[in-house]
Motif scaffolding. Structure first.
Motif, PDB file in Angstrom:
ATOM      1  N   VAL A 126      29.023  43.846  35.300  1.00 58.54           N
ATOM      2  CA  VAL A 126      28.518  43.483  36.596  1.00 58.54           C
ATOM      3  C   VAL A 126      29.226  42.299  37.127  1.00 58.54           C
ATOM      4  CG1 VAL A 126      26.674  42.532  37.818  1.00 58.54           C
ATOM      5  CG2 VAL A 126      26.409  44.322  36.322  1.00 58.54           C
ATOM      6  N   ASP A 127      29.729  41.206  36.219  1.00 54.76           N
ATOM      7  CA  ASP A 127      30.366  40.075  36.448  1.00 54.76           C
ATOM      8  C   ASP A 127      31.839  40.313  36.887  1.00 54.76           C
ATOM      9  OD1 ASP A 127      27.906  38.700  36.428  1.00 54.76           O
ATOM     10  OD2 ASP A 127      28.442  37.776  34.182  1.00 54.76           O
ATOM     11  N   LEU A 128      32.145  41.011  35.820  1.00 53.81           N
ATOM     12  CA  LEU A 128      33.972  41.482  35.962  1.00 53.81           C
ATOM     13  C   LEU A 128      34.343  42.004  37.132  1.00 53.81           C
ATOM     14  CD1 LEU A 128      36.740  41.477  34.534  1.00 53.81           C
ATOM     15  CD2 LEU A 128      35.934  43.649  33.494  1.00 53.81           C
ATOM     16  N   LEU A 129      33.273  42.877  37.680  1.00 53.77           N
ATOM     17  CA  LEU A 129      33.626  43.755  38.865  1.00 53.77           C
ATOM     18  C   LEU A 129      32.809  43.422  40.036  1.00 53.77           C
ATOM     19  CD1 LEU A 129      33.532  47.294  37.152  1.00 53.77           C
ATOM     20  CD2 LEU A 129      35.504  45.957  37.983  1.00 53.77           C
ATOM     21  N   GLY A 130      32.206  42.295  40.109  1.00 55.94           N
ATOM     22  CA  GLY A 130      31.453  41.532  41.241  1.00 55.94           C
ATOM     23  C   GLY A 130      30.466  42.398  41.759  1.00 55.94           C
ATOM     24  N   LEU A 131      29.640  43.120  40.985  1.00 56.40           N
ATOM     25  CA  LEU A 131      28.514  44.043  41.156  1.00 56.40           C
ATOM     26  C   LEU A 131      27.153  43.618  41.717  1.00 56.40           C
ATOM     27  CD1 LEU A 131      29.680  46.870  39.016  1.00 56.40           C
ATOM     28  CD2 LEU A 131      30.232  46.467  41.467  1.00 56.40           C
ATOM     29  N   ARG A 147      32.231  51.729  46.067  1.00 56.82           N
ATOM     30  CA  ARG A 147      31.939  52.869  45.077  1.00 56.82           C
ATOM     31  C   ARG A 147      32.887  53.181  43.955  1.00 56.82           C
ATOM     32  NH1 ARG A 147      30.678  55.256  50.346  1.00 56.82           N
ATOM     33  NH2 ARG A 147      33.015  56.192  50.158  1.00 56.82           N
ATOM     34  N   GLN A 148      34.217  52.852  44.338  1.00 54.06           N
ATOM     35  CA  GLN A 148      34.992  53.153  43.021  1.00 54.06           C
ATOM     36  C   GLN A 148      34.705  51.843  42.213  1.00 54.06           C
ATOM     37  OE1 GLN A 148      35.977  55.933  42.652  1.00 54.06           O
ATOM     38  NE2 GLN A 148      38.139  55.831  42.636  1.00 54.06           N
ATOM     39  N   ARG A 149      34.454  50.687  42.458  1.00 54.67           N
ATOM     40  CA  ARG A 149      34.065  49.676  41.486  1.00 54.67           C
ATOM     41  C   ARG A 149      32.925  50.179  40.753  1.00 54.67           C
ATOM     42  NH1 ARG A 149      33.716  45.076  45.934  1.00 54.67           N
ATOM     43  NH2 ARG A 149      32.327  44.263  44.413  1.00 54.67           N
ATOM     44  N   VAL A 150      31.973  50.678  41.410  1.00 54.12           N
ATOM     45  CA  VAL A 150      30.683  51.185  40.469  1.00 54.12           C
ATOM     46  C   VAL A 150      31.034  52.294  39.680  1.00 54.12           C
ATOM     47  CG1 VAL A 150      28.301  52.401  40.671  1.00 54.12           C
ATOM     48  CG2 VAL A 150      29.165  50.349  42.275  1.00 54.12           C
ATOM     49  N   ALA A 151      32.100  53.165  40.066  1.00 51.73           N
ATOM     50  CA  ALA A 151      32.401  54.187  38.893  1.00 51.73           C
ATOM     51  C   ALA A 151      33.191  53.887  37.847  1.00 51.73           C
ATOM     52  CB  ALA A 151      33.208  55.357  39.872  1.00 51.73           C
ATOM     53  N   LEU A 152      33.869  52.779  38.254  1.00 54.85           N
ATOM     54  CA  LEU A 152      34.775  52.101  37.219  1.00 54.85           C
ATOM     55  C   LEU A 152      33.686  51.380  36.063  1.00 54.85           C
ATOM     56  CD1 LEU A 152      37.324  51.255  35.813  1.00 54.85           C
ATOM     57  CD2 LEU A 152      37.484  49.174  37.473  1.00 54.85           C
ATOM     58  N   GLY A 153      32.914  50.695  36.534  1.00 51.68           N
ATOM     59  CA  GLY A 153      31.865  50.100  35.823  1.00 51.68           C
ATOM     60  C   GLY A 153      31.187  50.990  34.973  1.00 51.68           C
ATOM     61  N   ARG A 154      30.693  52.146  35.790  1.00 59.69           N
ATOM     62  CA  ARG A 154      29.870  53.105  34.985  1.00 59.69           C
ATOM     63  C   ARG A 154      30.885  53.680  33.498  1.00 59.69           C
ATOM     64  NH1 ARG A 154      28.042  58.515  38.120  1.00 59.69           N
ATOM     65  NH2 ARG A 154      30.437  58.584  38.092  1.00 59.69           N
ATOM     66  N   ALA A 155      32.113  53.768  33.935  1.00 68.53           N
ATOM     67  CA  ALA A 155      33.036  54.410  32.831  1.00 68.53           C
ATOM     68  C   ALA A 155      33.185  53.234  31.889  1.00 68.53           C
ATOM     69  CB  ALA A 155      34.363  54.520  33.318  1.00 68.53           C
ATOM     70  N   LEU A 156      33.156  51.790  32.079  1.00 63.95           N
ATOM     71  CA  LEU A 156      33.330  51.030  31.077  1.00 63.95           C
ATOM     72  C   LEU A 156      32.113  50.948  30.064  1.00 63.95           C
ATOM     73  CD1 LEU A 156      35.028  48.048  33.058  1.00 63.95           C
ATOM     74  CD2 LEU A 156      36.315  49.570  31.455  1.00 63.95           C
ATOM     75  N   PRO A 182      42.398  43.518  42.938  1.00 62.21           N
ATOM     76  CA  PRO A 182      42.043  42.267  42.218  1.00 62.21           C
ATOM     77  C   PRO A 182      41.191  42.692  41.231  1.00 62.21           C
ATOM     78  CG  PRO A 182      42.158  41.811  44.747  1.00 62.21           C
ATOM     79  CD  PRO A 182      42.182  43.253  44.451  1.00 62.21           C
ATOM     80  N   TYR A 183      40.120  43.296  41.338  1.00 65.13           N
ATOM     81  CA  TYR A 183      39.134  43.652  40.289  1.00 65.13           C
ATOM     82  C   TYR A 183      39.938  44.497  39.122  1.00 65.13           C
ATOM     83  CZ  TYR A 183      35.455  42.366  43.365  1.00 65.13           C
ATOM     84  OH  TYR A 183      34.677  41.384  44.196  1.00 65.13           O
ATOM     85  N   LEU A 184      40.904  45.302  39.478  1.00 59.56           N
ATOM     86  CA  LEU A 184      41.721  46.159  38.481  1.00 59.56           C
ATOM     87  C   LEU A 184      42.383  45.151  37.460  1.00 59.56           C
ATOM     88  CD1 LEU A 184      42.520  49.338  40.426  1.00 59.56           C
ATOM     89  CD2 LEU A 184      40.788  49.155  38.857  1.00 59.56           C
ATOM     90  N   GLU A 185      43.093  44.298  38.340  1.00 58.61           N
ATOM     91  CA  GLU A 185      43.918  43.279  37.799  1.00 58.61           C
ATOM     92  C   GLU A 185      43.034  42.218  36.643  1.00 58.61           C
ATOM     93  OE1 GLU A 185      47.142  42.519  41.226  1.00 58.61           O
ATOM     94  OE2 GLU A 185      45.316  41.212  41.196  1.00 58.61           O
ATOM     95  N   ARG A 186      41.790  41.946  37.088  1.00 63.53           N
ATOM     96  CA  ARG A 186      40.883  41.039  36.479  1.00 63.53           C
ATOM     97  C   ARG A 186      40.518  42.316  35.012  1.00 63.53           C
ATOM     98  NH1 ARG A 186      35.919  39.130  39.513  1.00 63.53           N
ATOM     99  NH2 ARG A 186      35.203  38.521  37.699  1.00 63.53           N
ATOM    100  N   LEU A 187      40.462  43.321  35.266  1.00 63.45           N
ATOM    101  CA  LEU A 187      39.977  44.230  34.102  1.00 63.45           C
ATOM    102  C   LEU A 187      41.150  44.324  33.118  1.00 63.45           C
ATOM    103  CD1 LEU A 187      38.298  46.668  32.692  1.00 63.45           C
ATOM    104  CD2 LEU A 187      39.485  48.102  34.380  1.00 63.45           C
ATOM    105  N   ARG A 188      42.363  44.455  33.632  1.00 60.94           N
ATOM    106  CA  ARG A 188      43.537  44.647  32.783  1.00 60.94           C
ATOM    107  C   ARG A 188      43.753  43.255  31.959  1.00 60.94           C
ATOM    108  NH1 ARG A 188      48.226  43.750  36.351  1.00 60.94           N
ATOM    109  NH2 ARG A 188      47.429  41.516  36.279  1.00 60.94           N
ATOM    110  N   ASP A 189      43.279  42.104  32.598  1.00 59.48           N
ATOM    111  CA  ASP A 189      43.784  40.753  31.817  1.00 59.48           C
ATOM    112  C   ASP A 189      42.426  40.478  31.160  1.00 59.48           C
ATOM    113  OD1 ASP A 189      46.019  40.911  33.526  1.00 59.48           O
ATOM    114  OD2 ASP A 189      45.419  39.648  34.883  1.00 59.48           O
TER     115      ASP A 189
END
Length: 377
Positions: A126-131, A147-156, A182-189
């Protein structure tokens, strides 16, 4: 196709077979950290590879291993529900009757019931993806990027060992893409999770990828680190009008009077407008081939701030009157490679050839991403 033992680390994929009239014949290896982009035109087989890795497509001649764990080897096939993957599709496909919190928790609870170890915690995602401010909302009240940020969070939260992303930004408009990248970059890093990222957008690849698998017509044309693939003149990326090379660089200093940042890349120091962060920060910068001119002698005075020493490595014709030149930065050519696009007349007039020392007049250096290619979080 002859199978082979998996590498001690990383992932290894080999698939061969037909899907209707389409023939797939691919083999590649990639690191077990960072983002590996499957890049190529629509219809070249990128999604088919992703589905085969997920276990959604089955090829009799197939092999896949992640970090020595073999998921398929010929007829031995691990079903999709036993593969520790998170899959993000082009469309978010959230459950419309559940709010964001319940959508996120669905994958987590299912994974834990299946015996997965909770290595990725709900609050961290939730913190990483700003949800946090979205948790009580229904999917219908979210923007496309949300919606894509939530889908990414669900996958993680399915506790994956491998994240698969199939053109997750293709259904979004430009503003929504800029919101989510920027959220995808945070996830990668931030996470050490290997990610396979399907895209036909070179801008996304430059910002997110560390490693590239370049595909065409169901085959792998080349695979390797991003900068290496970008700087090969025999590959399509170097022949694109927007050809460029993405370099790892470190912030050295910022001059507030002129708002210029000095960055150290392998083989050269570069100056770029703007503030790129404190000294020591790792950055990803882009140098476009059309922005690089060549001179034999260092200019005495010029408005161009960057003119590092370099060596010509090779060149290839582009059309009737142009050349794509590969340069290695540094007086001895010991540094990173970049591209220049010049006329064939200039090539001949300057007497250029492999090994020739030159100076590269770089008209522009652009910040691409707040971390360097290949940098681990």
């Amino acid at each position: 196709m002859r199978d082979r033992a998996p590498p001690a680390l990383g992932l290894s994929a080999r698939f061969r077979g037909r899907l209707g009239d389409f023939r797939l014949d691919v083999a590649f290896e990639a690191p077990d950290r960072g983002v590996t982009a499957l890049f190529g035109p629509s219809g070249c087989g990128k999604t088919s590879v992703l589905r085969a890795i997920a276990g959604l497509e089955r090829f009799a001649e197939g092999y896949f291993a992640l970090g020595g764990d073999v998921w398929q080897e010929g007829a031995a096939f691990r079903p999709v529900h036993r593969r520790p993957i998170g899959y993000v599709f082009q469309e978010a496909s959230l459950f419309p009757h559940l709010d964001v919190r319940a959508n996120l928790d669905y994958g987590r609870r299912r994974a834990l019931r299946g015996g997965a170890r909770e290595s990725t915690r709900f609050d961290d995602v939730v913190d990483l993806l700003g949800l946090s401010r979205l948790l009580a909302r229904a999917p219908g009240a979210l923007s496309g990027g949300e919606r894509q940020r939530v889908a990414l969070g669900r996958a993680l939260l399915t506790q994956p060992r491998l994240l698969l992303m199939d053109e997750p930004l293709s259904a979004l408009d430009r503003l929504a893409k800029e919101e989510i990248i920027p959220y995808l970059e945070r996830l990668r890093d931030s996470l050490g999770l290997p990610t396979l990222y399907v895209s036909h957008d070179i801008g996304e690849v430059e910002r997110l990828a560390d490693h590239v698998v370049l595909m065409a017509a169901g085959r792998v044309a080349a695979a390797g680190p991003l900068g290496e693939i970008q700087s090969r003149p025999d590959l399509p990326l170097a022949r694109m009008p927007e050809a460029a090379v993405t370099l790892a660089a470190e912030v050295v200093a910022h001059d507030p009077d002129y708002d210029l940042t000095t960055l150290a890349a392998h083989g050269a120091r570069l100056i770029a407008p703007g503030a790129f962060g404190p000294p020591g920060s790792r950055r990803r910068v882009r140098i476009a081939a059309p922005d690089v001119a060549l001179v034999r002698d260092p200019p005495r005075a010029s408005s161009i701030l960057n003119c590092p020493a370099a060596r010509v490595i090779e060149a290839a014709p582009r059309g009737r009157g142009m050349m794509t030149v590969v340069l290695a930065l540094g007086a001895e050519g010991e540094g990173a490679r970049i591209l220049a696009r010049i006329t064939r007349r200039s090539w001949d007039h300057l007497g250029l050839g492999p090994g020739q020392p030159v100076f590269a007049q770089i008209k522009g250096v652009a910040l691409v991403s707040p971390s360097a290619p290949g940098e681990e979080g």
